[in-house]
Design a protein around this motif. Structure first.
Motif, short mmCIF file in Angstrom:
data_model
loop_
_atom_site.label_atom_id
_atom_site.label_comp_id
_atom_site.label_asym_id
_atom_site.label_seq_id
_atom_site.Cartn_x
_atom_site.Cartn_y
_atom_site.Cartn_z
N LEU A 139 25.93 -7.78 -3.86
CA LEU A 139 25.29 -7.99 -5.16
C LEU A 139 25.85 -9.23 -5.85
O LEU A 139 25.20 -9.79 -6.74
N GLY A 140 27.04 -9.62 -5.46
CA GLY A 140 27.59 -10.85 -6.03
C GLY A 140 26.91 -12.08 -5.45
O GLY A 140 26.71 -13.08 -6.14
N ILE A 141 26.52 -12.00 -4.16
CA ILE A 141 25.86 -13.14 -3.54
C ILE A 141 24.39 -13.18 -3.97
O ILE A 141 23.84 -14.24 -4.23
N LEU A 142 23.77 -12.00 -4.06
CA LEU A 142 22.35 -11.94 -4.43
C LEU A 142 22.17 -11.11 -5.70
O LEU A 142 21.71 -9.98 -5.66
N PRO A 143 22.60 -11.63 -6.85
CA PRO A 143 22.54 -10.81 -8.08
C PRO A 143 21.16 -10.81 -8.72
O PRO A 143 20.92 -10.02 -9.64
N GLN A 144 20.25 -11.66 -8.24
CA GLN A 144 19.02 -11.89 -8.99
C GLN A 144 18.17 -10.63 -9.13
O GLN A 144 17.59 -10.38 -10.18
N ALA A 145 18.11 -9.82 -8.05
CA ALA A 145 17.26 -8.62 -8.10
C ALA A 145 17.73 -7.68 -9.21
O ALA A 145 16.95 -7.26 -10.07
N LEU A 146 19.04 -7.37 -9.20
CA LEU A 146 19.58 -6.44 -10.20
C LEU A 146 19.44 -7.02 -11.60
O LEU A 146 19.08 -6.33 -12.55
N MET A 147 19.68 -8.34 -11.71
CA MET A 147 19.58 -9.00 -13.02
C MET A 147 18.17 -8.88 -13.56
O MET A 147 17.97 -8.59 -14.75
N SER A 148 17.16 -9.08 -12.69
CA SER A 148 15.79 -9.02 -13.21
C SER A 148 15.41 -7.59 -13.55
O SER A 148 14.66 -7.37 -14.51
N VAL A 149 15.94 -6.60 -12.80
CA VAL A 149 15.69 -5.20 -13.18
C VAL A 149 16.23 -4.94 -14.59
O VAL A 149 15.54 -4.37 -15.44
N CYS A 150 17.47 -5.39 -14.85
CA CYS A 150 18.09 -5.17 -16.16
C CYS A 150 17.26 -5.85 -17.25
O CYS A 150 16.97 -5.24 -18.29
N LEU A 151 16.88 -7.09 -17.01
CA LEU A 151 16.15 -7.84 -18.02
C LEU A 151 14.81 -7.18 -18.31
O LEU A 151 14.42 -7.00 -19.47
N TYR A 152 14.12 -6.76 -17.23
CA TYR A 152 12.81 -6.13 -17.38
C TYR A 152 12.94 -4.83 -18.17
O TYR A 152 12.18 -4.57 -19.10
N ALA A 153 13.96 -4.01 -17.79
CA ALA A 153 14.14 -2.72 -18.47
C ALA A 153 14.41 -2.93 -19.95
O ALA A 153 13.84 -2.24 -20.80
N VAL A 154 15.26 -3.90 -20.28
CA VAL A 154 15.60 -4.11 -21.69
C VAL A 154 14.40 -4.66 -22.45
O VAL A 154 14.08 -4.21 -23.55
N GLU A 155 13.68 -5.60 -21.82
CA GLU A 155 12.55 -6.22 -22.53
C GLU A 155 11.43 -5.23 -22.79
O GLU A 155 10.79 -5.28 -23.84
N ARG A 156 11.20 -4.32 -21.84
CA ARG A 156 10.11 -3.37 -22.04
C ARG A 156 10.48 -2.25 -22.99
O ARG A 156 9.62 -1.52 -23.44
N SER A 157 11.76 -2.09 -23.27
CA SER A 157 12.17 -0.92 -24.06
C SER A 157 12.57 -1.25 -25.49
O SER A 157 12.60 -0.37 -26.33
N LEU A 158 12.92 -2.49 -25.77
CA LEU A 158 13.39 -2.79 -27.13
C LEU A 158 12.30 -3.46 -27.95
O LEU A 158 11.54 -4.25 -27.44
#
Lengths: 205, 482
Positions: free
Chosen positions: B463-482
């Protein structure tokens, strides 16, 4: 000043006096009894606010159950009063300062400017035949059913935790098996004996 | 108000978990000690069932409110719950052997663990102050009991007592703050409060007064300085299995708690709480990182490290932007993954009657078992924030958000304290690779634990080498919920 206001002031004075005595009296049994008086006066104040169910619940739960338990504990434990009072005068200035500051802050913030009658108007009196108990029950089982169920789960956790922390199964403890107790037959418990009748001995040998 | 099945659908995972927990609690009574592993398997199955229910009902759409607006099901809650199930399941797998050897492999342990999980789920999808507080109490009560579970240990009793008293004090403060906000706005509903405060309702003095108490309560629960005194004692005194649980899973709930309170309810007061969070965050990074250097107990050291990490987490939240919240979420997930591994390693190296919780127990781990030494190296690098592990990317994202919010000096301070912190993480690496072993017992963990430890260590790297997937999940979850 109408009659209800008079009742409120009377109950408040008793409540404050009782609360003060809880902290200052030397005998813990007296302190517990003064706490009972405080609860009772508070219940009276709630009655004047038309919250009769809460008032009765306060008396039943706190006075009836909690304080009786308290009294039991106070009477059963051998509390050394002198040890409890050690350092009372030493901590008094600090405690007094903290309490005074808290009271000052609260009067500044919560004064009539922020929570006065012009901002929070007093509620309309309810018509005759209005049941406080019924309204509470209706709210608890409709709008507030989710927190109500959560409170039930918290109580279950308290039971599980208390048992998990205190139950210790010893190896040599004897248990009763109710099923076997019920199934027991007369022959297993009572043995009929035939004994020759004894003659009272009149002389000791 | 009438209830239909549709009202209950969003809370299906909670209902299922409660039913499953009660079933496990009763079923366990009929099992002999020899067959206790059935309870363990049932607990895992309950989590799996919850995971399936949450995954099947997750929607990317708008938030669903139910139970008179007290329960919310949005993308943030769905995502956090899924991470929570995985975390709790990992805690169970890591602690199975440890619990066996210490006579704690009992039904109550699993029941309390599931009740605590339920409390966290309630917190994660709370949309009212009332449910937020109820969830918190459900979690805390279960935790107090879990900490005290090892009854013969005086250390555990002390830890539990401290945790209980300070926790009760914190709950009191939080409630007082909430009552002030209620007094000013007249509602407990978080969405409502957000709208009312935006519209300028409420006396600003009362709101500020309430906010101070709420932030202090949050700080207590998160364990950030200067409200951190309970953290080291509880981490050290609790059985390591419980420490693992407190150190990882509860942080997810704490994150949701902060987001729901500050970012959803009191967002209109952001200007006020940002300043408070700046103080809390700088203090915890300073106290956590500097005090950790002096520790000789590994669990205590990791406790101070947690304080520092929670300070870093607050940095992301005080940015008060979508970037900030999502980077904080990424940070908490990264910390949970890394924390699972590091506390898991303590249990992996422990054996019956021996607790590998001193720094010197790690000496020469490379000679005893190079694979575990390598995994521990990855975990420590991640905690310190060395690339290419997940910890580095998490720190980077948070710092970026803080810079964008205009707090450049704060980012510099955070980097300085991270540098200080790197010292004690790298000291462990030095102990493992360049010192002779003191303890020469074989390390023979069970197969499930070995596999999980491998996966966990490699996940930190991957996840340190390929963080983008997890990062976009977090961003998407926060953006759709707040």
């Amino acid at each position: 000043m109408n009659f209800l206001t008079g009742v409120f002031y009377m109950l408040s004075v008793i409540l404050l006096f009782a609360g003060f005595r809880v902290v200052t009296t030397r005998n813990p049994v007296h302190a517990a009894l003064f706490l009972v008086l405080a609860f009772f006066s508070a219940a009276g104040i709630w009655l004047t606010l038309e919250a009769e169910f809460l008032a009765i619940a306060l008396v039943m739960v706190y006075v009836g159950a909690v304080m009786v338990l308290f009294l039991f504990v106070v009477m059963m434990l051998d509390i050394n009063l002198d040890r409890l009072r050690e350092g009372f005068w030493q901590y008094l200035p600090l405690a007094g300062f903290v309490s005074a500051m808290l009271a000052l802050e609260m009067t500044v913030v919560l004064g009539s400017r922020t929570f006065g009658l012009s901002i929070v108007p007093s509620p309309q009196p309810h018509p005759a035949g209005y049941s406080n108990t019924r309204e509470l029950g209706r709210l608890l089982y409709t709008d507030y059913v989710y927190p109500f169920e959560l409170a039930a789960v918290i109580l279950v956790v308290a039971i599980v935790a208390a048992i998990a922390l205190t139950m210790r199964r010893r190896k040599n403890t004897r248990y009763q098996d109710p099923a076997r107790q019920v199934k027991v037959k007369r022959e297993q418990r009572v043995r009929m004996m035939q004994m020759p009748a004894e003659k009272p001995s009149s002389t000791k040998t | 108000m009438n209830f239909s099945v549709r009202d209950l659908m969003p809370m299906l995972p909670e209902i299922f978990l409660l039913a499953a927990t009660c079933f496990i609690l009763i079923f366990d009574l009929f099992l002999s000690d020899r067959r206790r592993h059935v309870t363990y398997l049932l607990t895992l199955a309950a989590l799996l069932g919850c995971g399936w229910l949450s995954f099947a009902t997750i929607t990317g759409g708008a938030a669903t409110y139910t139970m008179h607006g007290m329960f919310v099901d949005d993308l943030l809650s769905g995502t956090l719950k899924l991470v929570l199930y995985v975390t709790v399941a990992a805690v169970l797998v890591y602690s199975r052997q440890y619990l066996h050897k210490r006579g704690m492999f009992r039904g109550e342990f699993f029941a309390l663990l599931l009740f605590a999980t339920l409390g966290m789920m309630v917190m994660i999808s709370a949309s009212s102050f009332l449910t937020l507080y109820m969830g918190l109490e459900l979690l805390s009560l279960s935790l107090y009991a879990l900490v005290a579970m090892q009854r013969d240990s005086a250390l555990a009793a002390e830890a539990s007592m401290k945790y209980f008293i300070l926790g009760a004090l914190a709950s009191g403060m939080l409630l007082y703050g909430m009552s002030m906000i209620y007094g000013a706005t007249g509602t407990l509903d978080i969405t409502q409060i957000g709208l009312l405060l935006q519209a300028g309702v409420g006396n600003s003095t009362v709101l500020a007064f309430g906010l101070v108490f709420i932030v202090a309560g949050i700080a207590f629960k998160l364990g950030v300085a200067p409200f951190h005194m309970w953290v080291p004692d509880v981490y050290q005194g609790a059985p390591t299995a419980v420490t693992l649980f407190i150190g990882t899973a509860t942080k997810l709930a704490a994150f949701a708690f902060v987001i729901r309170l500050l970012a959803q309810g009191l967002v209109a007061l952001a200007g006020d709480w940002q300043q408070m969070l700046v103080i809390l965050s700088v203090l915890s990074m300073a106290i956590g990182n500097i005090t950790a250097i002096a520790q000789t107990n590994l669990k205590r050291m990791l406790a101070y490290s947690t304080i520092a990490h929670m300070g870093f987490l607050l940095l992301g939240i005080l940015a008060a932007s979508m970037d900030g919240y999502s980077s904080a979420m990424f940070y908490v997930v990264a910390y949970v993954i890394t924390g699972l591994g590091s506390f898991g390693m303590i249990m992996l190296l422990s054996r019956r009657g021996f607790e590998a919780d001193r720094l010197e127990d790690l000496k020469g781990l490379n000679q005893r078992n190079p694979w575990y030494a390598f995994l521990m190296l990855l975990l420590m690098f991640s905690l310190a924030g060395v690339p290419p592990t997940i910890g580095f990317y998490a720190k980077l994202a948070v710092l970026q958000a803080v810079m964008n919010a205009g707090y450049t000096w704060l980012a510099v301070v955070a980097v300085m304290f991270s540098l200080i912190g790197a010292f004690y993480y790298l000291r462990i690496v030095k102990l493992m690779y360049f010192e002779a072993p003191v303890d020469t017992h074989d390390i023979r963990p069970a197969l499930d634990m070995r596999v999980l430890m491998g996966v966990n260590g490699l996940a930190v790297l991957a996840l340190g080498i390929l963080p983008q997937a997890l990062m976009s999940v977090c961003l998407y979850a926060v953006e759709r919920s707040l």
